[in-house]
Scaffold this motif. Structure first.
Motif, PDB file in Angstrom:
ATOM      1  N   LYS A 140      -0.046  24.255  -7.496  1.00  0.00           N
ATOM      2  CA  LYS A 140       1.129  24.935  -6.935  1.00  0.00           C
ATOM      3  C   LYS A 140       1.186  26.397  -7.403  1.00  0.00           C
ATOM      4  N   ALA A 141       0.022  27.047  -7.366  1.00  0.00           N
ATOM      5  CA  ALA A 141      -0.100  28.422  -7.833  1.00  0.00           C
ATOM      6  C   ALA A 141      -0.359  29.354  -6.660  1.00  0.00           C
ATOM      7  N   GLU A 142      -0.098  30.642  -6.886  1.00  0.00           N
ATOM      8  CA  GLU A 142      -0.390  31.647  -5.873  1.00  0.00           C
ATOM      9  C   GLU A 142      -1.447  32.642  -6.350  1.00  0.00           C
ATOM     10  N   TYR A 143      -1.810  32.550  -7.627  1.00  0.00           N
ATOM     11  CA  TYR A 143      -2.825  33.438  -8.190  1.00  0.00           C
ATOM     12  C   TYR A 143      -3.529  32.677  -9.306  1.00  0.00           C
ATOM     13  N   ALA A 144      -4.862  32.674  -9.291  1.00  0.00           N
ATOM     14  CA  ALA A 144      -5.620  31.934 -10.300  1.00  0.00           C
ATOM     15  C   ALA A 144      -6.741  32.801 -10.854  1.00  0.00           C
ATOM     16  N   ILE A 145      -6.823  32.859 -12.176  1.00  0.00           N
ATOM     17  CA  ILE A 145      -7.856  33.628 -12.860  1.00  0.00           C
ATOM     18  C   ILE A 145      -8.113  32.947 -14.199  1.00  0.00           C
ATOM     19  N   SER A 146      -9.349  32.973 -14.678  1.00  0.00           N
ATOM     20  CA  SER A 146      -9.658  32.252 -15.911  1.00  0.00           C
ATOM     21  C   SER A 146      -9.408  33.116 -17.141  1.00  0.00           C
ATOM     22  N   VAL A 147      -9.205  32.448 -18.262  1.00  0.00           N
ATOM     23  CA  VAL A 147      -9.134  33.150 -19.540  1.00  0.00           C
ATOM     24  C   VAL A 147     -10.527  33.661 -19.885  1.00  0.00           C
ATOM     25  N   HIS A 148     -10.596  34.667 -20.738  1.00  0.00           N
ATOM     26  CA  HIS A 148     -11.892  35.161 -21.185  1.00  0.00           C
ATOM     27  C   HIS A 148     -12.563  34.114 -22.060  1.00  0.00           C
ATOM     28  N   TYR A 149     -13.885  34.057 -22.003  1.00  0.00           N
ATOM     29  CA  TYR A 149     -14.615  33.021 -22.730  1.00  0.00           C
ATOM     30  C   TYR A 149     -14.552  33.189 -24.242  1.00  0.00           C
ATOM     31  N   ASP A 150     -14.195  34.394 -24.729  1.00  0.00           N
ATOM     32  CA  ASP A 150     -14.274  34.642 -26.172  1.00  0.00           C
ATOM     33  C   ASP A 150     -13.056  35.351 -26.746  1.00  0.00           C
ATOM     34  N   ARG A 151     -12.406  36.206 -25.953  1.00  0.00           N
ATOM     35  CA  ARG A 151     -11.329  37.038 -26.485  1.00  0.00           C
ATOM     36  C   ARG A 151      -9.992  36.703 -25.834  1.00  0.00           C
ATOM     37  N   THR A 152      -8.920  36.804 -26.621  1.00  0.00           N
ATOM     38  CA  THR A 152      -7.577  36.513 -26.115  1.00  0.00           C
ATOM     39  C   THR A 152      -6.622  37.692 -26.250  1.00  0.00           C
ATOM     40  N   CYS A 153      -6.958  38.675 -27.070  1.00  0.00           N
ATOM     41  CA  CYS A 153      -6.045  39.773 -27.380  1.00  0.00           C
ATOM     42  C   CYS A 153      -6.587  41.096 -26.849  1.00  0.00           C
ATOM     43  N   VAL A 154      -5.705  41.932 -26.322  1.00  0.00           N
ATOM     44  CA  VAL A 154      -6.114  43.231 -25.794  1.00  0.00           C
ATOM     45  C   VAL A 154      -6.701  44.092 -26.906  1.00  0.00           C
ATOM     46  N   TRP A 155      -6.207  43.931 -28.135  1.00  0.00           N
ATOM     47  CA  TRP A 155      -6.746  44.686 -29.266  1.00  0.00           C
ATOM     48  C   TRP A 155      -8.250  44.394 -29.414  1.00  0.00           C
ATOM     49  N   GLU A 156      -8.631  43.135 -29.286  1.00  0.00           N
ATOM     50  CA  GLU A 156     -10.043  42.749 -29.379  1.00  0.00           C
ATOM     51  C   GLU A 156     -10.840  43.319 -28.210  1.00  0.00           C
ATOM     52  N   GLU A 157     -10.241  43.302 -27.027  1.00  0.00           N
ATOM     53  CA  GLU A 157     -10.930  43.804 -25.836  1.00  0.00           C
ATOM     54  C   GLU A 157     -11.171  45.305 -25.933  1.00  0.00           C
ATOM     55  N   VAL A 158     -10.213  46.032 -26.474  1.00  0.00           N
ATOM     56  CA  VAL A 158     -10.377  47.477 -26.665  1.00  0.00           C
ATOM     57  C   VAL A 158     -11.557  47.754 -27.595  1.00  0.00           C
ATOM     58  N   LEU A 159     -11.605  47.051 -28.715  1.00  0.00           N
ATOM     59  CA  LEU A 159     -12.695  47.254 -29.671  1.00  0.00           C
ATOM     60  C   LEU A 159     -14.047  46.916 -29.054  1.00  0.00           C
ATOM     61  N   GLN A 160     -14.107  45.832 -28.281  1.00  0.00           N
ATOM     62  CA  GLN A 160     -15.369  45.433 -27.663  1.00  0.00           C
ATOM     63  C   GLN A 160     -15.825  46.447 -26.617  1.00  0.00           C
ATOM     64  N   ASN A 161     -14.902  46.971 -25.827  1.00  0.00           N
ATOM     65  CA  ASN A 161     -15.256  47.978 -24.829  1.00  0.00           C
ATOM     66  C   ASN A 161     -15.814  49.236 -25.483  1.00  0.00           C
ATOM     67  N   LYS A 162     -15.228  49.627 -26.596  1.00  0.00           N
ATOM     68  CA  LYS A 162     -15.713  50.812 -27.301  1.00  0.00           C
ATOM     69  C   LYS A 162     -17.028  50.527 -28.024  1.00  0.00           C
ATOM     70  N   ARG A 163     -17.151  49.331 -28.566  1.00  0.00           N
ATOM     71  CA  ARG A 163     -18.382  48.958 -29.267  1.00  0.00           C
ATOM     72  C   ARG A 163     -19.583  48.982 -28.324  1.00  0.00           C
ATOM     73  N   LEU A 164     -19.370  48.525 -27.083  1.00  0.00           N
ATOM     74  CA  LEU A 164     -20.454  48.470 -26.101  1.00  0.00           C
ATOM     75  C   LEU A 164     -20.492  49.702 -25.200  1.00  0.00           C
ATOM     76  N   ASN A 165     -19.634  50.698 -25.509  1.00  0.00           N
ATOM     77  CA  ASN A 165     -19.574  51.931 -24.716  1.00  0.00           C
ATOM     78  C   ASN A 165     -19.388  51.650 -23.230  1.00  0.00           C
ATOM     79  N   LYS A 166     -18.437  50.772 -22.930  1.00  0.00           N
ATOM     80  CA  LYS A 166     -18.152  50.425 -21.544  1.00  0.00           C
ATOM     81  C   LYS A 166     -17.450  51.556 -20.800  1.00  0.00           C
TER      82      LYS A 166
END
Length: 295
Positions: A140-166
């Motif tokens: 009974k949803a109108e939008y579906a998207i999966s959780v990330h396989y490893d990260r849950t926090c935006v703080w972690e995502e920011v660090l990973q993007n900078k670490r990999l020079n995304k």
């Protein structure tokens, strides 16, 4: 030698169109493309008979496909796919241009009922009708998207993007500091009745109904990609939380499902380079508790 560099992603959508459903795909890529990435397995006879398949390509991709022997027939099709060549793209940065079909399907196709986004490194392994039924209708949803396989926090995502020079680090910091100033806090899974199971999505596979709230969320998410970085995982939680805050009386039915469910219907493969298959990046975790899916 040439190297692969993706300019965009696959885009799939459903649209009511008389007695058939329109099923389209958007793809742009530079230099070389393995056409196996465009094959979709396990499509049922009903979908093959009643679904119209449309593929949007840039001219470079079409030239590459033609040079590899995949030439549109007299009807403008390659296999199941009707080819449409796109021109005058809105951004020079193709990572950002790819977000137009990914997030604004309802604007490109205003009569569309449903859409499925599939990243260019994934291959669909389930009938699209079953995907709509499982991820939307059953929940009974109108939008579906999966959780990330490893990260849950935006703080972690920011660090990973900078670490990999995304993306440019200064641009990432500007976006992140703005979100914090506007109320974004760290994800807390143990908090009372958490709003989301994760603040970081795996954006390679999105299933959505084109409802007013789904369309509003998609437009707001695209606005963040347009004004800040093209790294949409950084802006997902901020957009969702602000939507809830600004529309307290309107319910948005979001199904944020497990990553294993995504991997069951969309398999990862790596683009060909000089006739071989690219190995997974060395930084990816391959232990039993983690998927090999890249961010």
């Amino acid at each position: 030698s040439h190297h692969h560099f993706l300019l965009g992603n696959l885009f799939v959508f459903f649209q009511s169109h008389g007695d058939c459903m329109l099923f389209s795909l958007y793809y742009t890529v530079s230099e070389t493309l393995s056409f196996t990435s465009l094959k979709i397995s396990q499509i049922g006879s009903y979908s093959k008979k009643n679904v119209c398949f449309i593929m949007f390509l840039d001219e470079l991709t079409l030239t590459t496909l033609s040079s590899e022997g995949h030439i549109p027939d007299e009807n403008g099709s390659i296999g199941l796919w009707r080819i449409v060549v796109v021109k005058n793209l809105p951004y020079k940065d193709m990572r950002r241009a790819g977000k137009v079909p990914k997030l604004l399907a309802h604007r490109l196709f205003p009569s569309a009922l449903y859409s499925i986004w599939l990243d260019s490194k994934l291959r669909l392994h389930a009938d699209p009708m079953l995907i709509i039924e499982y991820f939307l209708w059953r929940k009974k949803a109108e939008y579906a998207i999966s959780v990330h396989y490893d990260r849950t926090c935006v703080w972690e995502e920011v660090l990973q993007n900078k670490r990999l020079n995304k993306y440019n680090h200064t641009a990432i910091d500007e976006q992140f500091y703005f979100y914090q100033s506007d109320g974004l806090v760290k994800f807390n899974a143990s908090g009372h009745d958490p709003v989301l199971p994760s603040y970081v999505p795996e954006g390679s596979f999105i299933v959505r109904a084109h409802t007013p709230m789904s369309n509003l969320f998609s437009c707001l998410w695209f606005n963040e990609v347009n004004r800040f970085t093209s790294r949409d995982q950084l802006s997902f939680a901020y957009t969702y939380l602000k939507l809830r805050r600004m529309n307290a009386g309107r319910n948005f039915q979001l199904n944020m499902f497990k990553d294993c469910e995504r991997r069951a219907v969309a398999k990862l493969f790596h683009h060909r380079a000089n006739g071989t298959t690219d190995p997974p990046p060395k930084n990816l975790r391959t232990d039993k508790n983690h998927s090999s899916m890249p961010s």
